[in-house]
Structure formats: structure tokens, C-alpha cells
Design a protein around this motif. Structure first.
Motif, mmCIF file in Angstrom:
data_model
loop_
_atom_site.group_PDB
_atom_site.id
_atom_site.type_symbol
_atom_site.label_atom_id
_atom_site.label_comp_id
_atom_site.label_asym_id
_atom_site.label_seq_id
_atom_site.Cartn_x
_atom_site.Cartn_y
_atom_site.Cartn_z
ATOM 1 N N GLY A 36 25.421 38.812 47.122
ATOM 2 C CA GLY A 36 26.830 38.492 47.354
ATOM 3 C C GLY A 36 27.659 38.679 46.104
ATOM 4 N N GLY A 37 27.106 38.252 44.960
ATOM 5 C CA GLY A 37 27.818 38.435 43.699
ATOM 6 C C GLY A 37 27.990 39.894 43.342
ATOM 7 N N VAL A 38 26.922 40.682 43.582
ATOM 8 C CA VAL A 38 26.991 42.119 43.279
ATOM 9 C C VAL A 38 28.024 42.809 44.159
ATOM 10 C CG1 VAL A 38 25.717 44.288 43.340
ATOM 11 C CG2 VAL A 38 24.623 42.228 42.437
ATOM 12 N N VAL A 39 27.983 42.509 45.465
ATOM 13 C CA VAL A 39 28.933 43.129 46.398
ATOM 14 C C VAL A 39 30.364 42.729 46.051
ATOM 15 C CG1 VAL A 39 29.702 43.191 48.795
ATOM 16 C CG2 VAL A 39 27.265 43.341 48.265
ATOM 17 N N SER A 40 30.558 41.445 45.711
ATOM 18 C CA SER A 40 31.896 40.977 45.348
ATOM 19 C C SER A 40 32.405 41.700 44.111
ATOM 20 C CB SER A 40 31.863 39.469 45.097
ATOM 21 O OG SER A 40 33.123 39.004 44.668
ATOM 22 N N TYR A 41 31.534 41.881 43.132
ATOM 23 C CA TYR A 41 31.924 42.579 41.906
ATOM 24 C C TYR A 41 32.301 44.026 42.202
ATOM 25 C CZ TYR A 41 31.572 44.694 37.282
ATOM 26 O OH TYR A 41 31.839 45.388 36.134
ATOM 27 N N ILE A 42 31.497 44.691 43.027
ATOM 28 C CA ILE A 42 31.775 46.087 43.371
ATOM 29 C C ILE A 42 33.088 46.198 44.141
ATOM 30 C CG2 ILE A 42 30.990 48.048 44.751
ATOM 31 C CD1 ILE A 42 28.125 47.223 44.099
ATOM 32 N N THR A 43 33.326 45.249 45.060
ATOM 33 C CA THR A 43 34.561 45.272 45.846
ATOM 34 C C THR A 43 35.787 45.128 44.958
ATOM 35 O OG1 THR A 43 33.416 44.309 47.759
ATOM 36 C CG2 THR A 43 35.823 44.159 47.721
ATOM 37 N N ALA A 45 35.968 45.805 41.788
ATOM 38 C CA ALA A 45 36.078 47.002 40.951
ATOM 39 C C ALA A 45 36.727 48.150 41.716
ATOM 40 C CB ALA A 45 34.696 47.416 40.449
ATOM 41 N N LEU A 46 36.342 48.309 42.987
ATOM 42 C CA LEU A 46 36.932 49.374 43.806
ATOM 43 C C LEU A 46 38.411 49.114 44.056
ATOM 44 C CD1 LEU A 46 34.080 49.982 46.422
ATOM 45 C CD2 LEU A 46 34.766 51.482 44.546
ATOM 46 N N GLN A 47 38.752 47.842 44.321
ATOM 47 C CA GLN A 47 40.156 47.500 44.537
ATOM 48 C C GLN A 47 40.979 47.774 43.284
ATOM 49 O OE1 GLN A 47 39.782 43.396 45.710
ATOM 50 N NE2 GLN A 47 39.708 43.875 47.894
ATOM 51 N N ARG A 48 40.453 47.370 42.143
ATOM 52 C CA ARG A 48 41.168 47.597 40.893
ATOM 53 C C ARG A 48 41.299 49.083 40.596
ATOM 54 N NH1 ARG A 48 44.946 45.566 39.123
ATOM 55 N NH2 ARG A 48 43.973 43.568 39.640
ATOM 56 N N SER A 49 40.240 49.828 40.897
ATOM 57 C CA SER A 49 40.273 51.270 40.663
ATOM 58 C C SER A 49 41.349 51.937 41.508
ATOM 59 C CB SER A 49 38.905 51.878 40.982
ATOM 60 O OG SER A 49 38.940 53.284 40.874
ATOM 61 N N LYS A 50 41.467 51.521 42.771
ATOM 62 C CA LYS A 50 42.480 52.108 43.646
ATOM 63 C C LYS A 50 43.881 51.793 43.146
ATOM 64 C CE LYS A 50 44.163 52.230 48.411
ATOM 65 N NZ LYS A 50 43.997 51.722 49.795
ATOM 66 N N TYR A 275 49.404 50.147 48.489
ATOM 67 C CA TYR A 275 49.284 48.707 48.309
ATOM 68 C C TYR A 275 48.066 48.356 47.462
ATOM 69 C CZ TYR A 275 52.845 47.676 51.845
ATOM 70 O OH TYR A 275 54.022 47.578 52.537
ATOM 71 N N ASP A 276 48.213 47.309 46.660
ATOM 72 C CA ASP A 276 47.062 46.740 45.977
ATOM 73 C C ASP A 276 46.238 46.012 47.031
ATOM 74 O OD1 ASP A 276 45.303 44.985 44.636
ATOM 75 O OD2 ASP A 276 46.592 44.964 42.866
ATOM 76 N N PRO A 277 44.998 46.449 47.313
ATOM 77 C CA PRO A 277 44.217 45.839 48.394
ATOM 78 C C PRO A 277 43.874 44.376 48.143
ATOM 79 C CG PRO A 277 42.883 47.385 47.145
ATOM 80 C CD PRO A 277 44.281 47.550 46.663
ATOM 81 N N LYS A 278 43.978 43.921 46.920
ATOM 82 C CA LYS A 278 43.644 42.527 46.620
ATOM 83 C C LYS A 278 44.845 41.607 46.800
ATOM 84 C CE LYS A 278 41.441 39.603 43.121
ATOM 85 N NZ LYS A 278 40.379 39.149 44.049
ATOM 86 N N THR A 279 46.020 42.048 46.316
ATOM 87 C CA THR A 279 47.205 41.190 46.364
ATOM 88 C C THR A 279 48.158 41.538 47.498
ATOM 89 O OG1 THR A 279 48.469 42.622 44.870
ATOM 90 C CG2 THR A 279 47.078 40.921 43.861
ATOM 91 N N GLY A 280 48.044 42.758 48.046
ATOM 92 C CA GLY A 280 48.966 43.173 49.092
ATOM 93 C C GLY A 280 50.319 43.598 48.566
ATOM 94 N N VAL A 281 50.446 43.788 47.254
ATOM 95 C CA VAL A 281 51.716 44.172 46.628
ATOM 96 C C VAL A 281 51.637 45.630 46.184
ATOM 97 C CG1 VAL A 281 53.296 43.722 44.707
ATOM 98 C CG2 VAL A 281 52.152 41.821 45.859
#
Length: 295
Positions: A36-43, A45-50, A275-281
Motif C-alpha cells: 500500500g505504501g509503495v502504490v501510494s508513493y507511485i501514485t 509521483a505520477l500525479q506530481r509528474s503530470k 487539472y492537477d489530479p491530486k488537488t483538482g486545480v
């Protein structure tokens, strides 16, 4: 792990059994936490990369446009009559296709000027303008807006008669959200609303309300002008107006005139994919270019 002791034919044997249910549950729980920690970290990272890639794309598009504008505006007024007829009244040459007037019209949402922008020996009439999301000029609806550009060869006729027809304007930069038309003496104000909502929370907050915290975000003008002392020049100015002519053409030794034009663009990430997939902004990028009128 459970050890089972059995007696067969008087002999004692030790047999190794399987994992107990409790042991399996403990191992599964540990693996679940780790994965779960690994998947969360990857998610993340992908969101930030986008998000960062969106900012990079906006910056590259905006920078290319700013560079083009600066190259064009540096050629405004070249070649002009002062290079050929020193001391003459340049206004009598305004209709001459071999001589560039320089600045023809400057407002917060449009600028037109003449100059040999291609270096081919021909004077061009170049126009930049801001249109709203529906393509209207002057912009009266909502943003994100678009900056358009048009260029035609100058002919022997008054400068304002050479404004290119709408089909000749090409889309140069989209997702522009600043559209201010400041009142006299003001740096910003009068920007159009920004269409759409931000997605974070309930998604019910409009872009206009969300970005209102930054006063100049939508209210700063795309084009602003400054004189030789760095003072802001009130706009609009048109070459055919007697009071504006020395301000634009700098043909009076006593009147202040426009010596630089500032281009300011606030770009918003694309409404479909930006859109930022994490914040929606939607990410925001601001770029500024300054073109000095040297001719």
C-alpha cells in the motif's frame, strides 16, 4: 510454524507442518501495508509528474510566443522616414508602403504596428489581439481567451485601413486568463470572468472565485505601455488621433512617448487534461515579455 511429533512403530519422527492461519494473516497484513505504501508513493509521483509536465508545456508554449512578440516589436518603425528624410514631418509618409509608421494602435487587448519583421525589405502591418472564449473582439464574454496574430504587407494607404480581416488572424496562444482593461492611472482592473469550476472539494467553486485571491490574475492587461522614464502610459492610443500621434510615433521632442510595450500572460492548464489530479486545480504559469521600441 507448527511442529508435529508422531510415533510410528516405536520410533519417534518429527514432521514439519504448514503455517497456521494466524501466521498467514500476519504476513498478509504486513505485505498489504508495504505494498500500500509503495502504490501510494507511485501514485503521488505520477500525479506530481503530470502536474509538472503540464507546467512545462504551458511554459514552453508561452515562452515561444513571448519570444516571437519581442522579435516583432523590436522591428516596429523600421525602416522609417527619419532614416531617409532627417527632420521631415513623418506624418506625411504614413501612407507610404516603403516606410514604417511604428506603433499604429495600442490598447490593453490589441496592438498594431508596422515594421520589416521578416527582414525581407518589405514593411509589414502586424497585429496582435485578445479574443474571448467565443472568439469575440473586443473580448466581452469569458476567458480562457486566445491571443491571435496577423501579418500583411503594407500598401499605400492609411495605417488603420490595413488591419487584417478576421480570417487572416491565426491562433497563437490559448488558455490566456488575464484580460484586464484598467482605468486611467491604474495598473490592472476590468478582467473578464474565468469560465468553469475547480474540481477540488465539491467542485462547485468557480475559477473566478478561486483565483480571486490573486487580484491581478485575471485583471492584469495583456498589453501595457511605458514611456522613456518608465512611467505607465494610459491606453488606448491610436495614430489617427492628434493627441495620440506624438505618443505613438515619438515625433515630438517635448511630449513623452511610448518606448516599451510589456506583454503579460497568465496561462491556465487545459480544462480537459490540465487539472492537477491530486488537488483538482488547474496549474498556472505567468510569463512577461518586454519589447523596447528602438526605431
Amino acid at each position: 510454524m507448527t511442529l508435529v511429533r508422531k510415533t510410528i512403530s516405536g520410533r519417534v519422527k518429527v514432521a514439519v507442518g504448514g503455517f497456521s492461519l494466524i501466521e498467514l494473516l500476519v504476513v498478509a497484513a504486513v505485505l498489504f501495508v508495504v505494498l500500500g505504501g509503495v502504490v501510494s508513493y507511485i501514485t503521488v509521483a505520477l500525479q506530481r509528474s503530470k502536474t509538472e509536465q503540464t507546467k512545462v508545456d504551458l511554459t514552453q508554449e508561452g515562452r515561444a510566443f513571448v519570444d516571437e512578440f519581442e522579435r516583432d516589436i523590436h522591428q516596429a518603425g523600421y525602416p522609417n522616414c527619419r532614416m531617409i528624410n532627417t527632420g521631415s514631418n513623418c506624418s506625411i509618409h504614413f501612407n507610404d508602403h516603403t516606410m514604417a509608421v511604428g506603433l499604429v494602435s495600442v490598447s490593453s487587448t490589441q496592438i498594431g504596428f508596422e515594421g520589416d519583421v521578416d527582414g525581407d525589405g518589405n514593411v509589414d502591418s502586424v497585429w496582435y489581439r485578445l479574443v474571448d472564449s467565443a472568439g469575440n473582439f473586443p473580448p466581452t464574454g469569458t476567458c480562457p481567451c486566445t491571443i491571435q496574430r496577423a501579418q500583411v504587407n503594407k500598401v499605400d494607404s492609411p495605417p488603420l485601413s490595413q488591419i487584417p480581416l478576421p480570417p487572416l488572424f491565426s491562433q497563437q496562444l490559448q488558455e490566456v486568463v488575464n484580460s484586464g482593461v484598467p482605468a486611467a492611472g491604474s495598473l490592472y482592473g476590468g478582467g473578464l470572468p474565468i469560465a468553469g469550476n475547480v474540481l477540488f472539494g465539491s467542485g462547485s467553486m468557480t475559477n473566478t472565485a478561486y483565483y480571486a485571491a490573486v487580484t491581478t490574475f485575471k485583471d492584469f492587461p495583456v498589453f501595457s505601455a511605458y514611456d522613456e522614464s518608465g512611467n505607465i502610459v494610459d491606453l488606448p492610443r491610436v495614430i489617427t488621433t492628434a493627441a495620440d500621434q506624438p505618443v505613438l510615433s515619438c515625433n515630438s521632442p517635448t511630449a513623452p512617448c511610448i518606448k516599451s510595450v510589456r506583454l503579460t500572460i497568465n496561462l491556465l492548464g487545459n480544462g480537459a487534461s490540465g487539472y492537477d489530479p491530486k488537488t483538482g486545480v488547474r496549474p498556472v504559469v505567468t510569463l512577461v515579455g518586454n519589447g523596447r521600441i528602438d526605431n
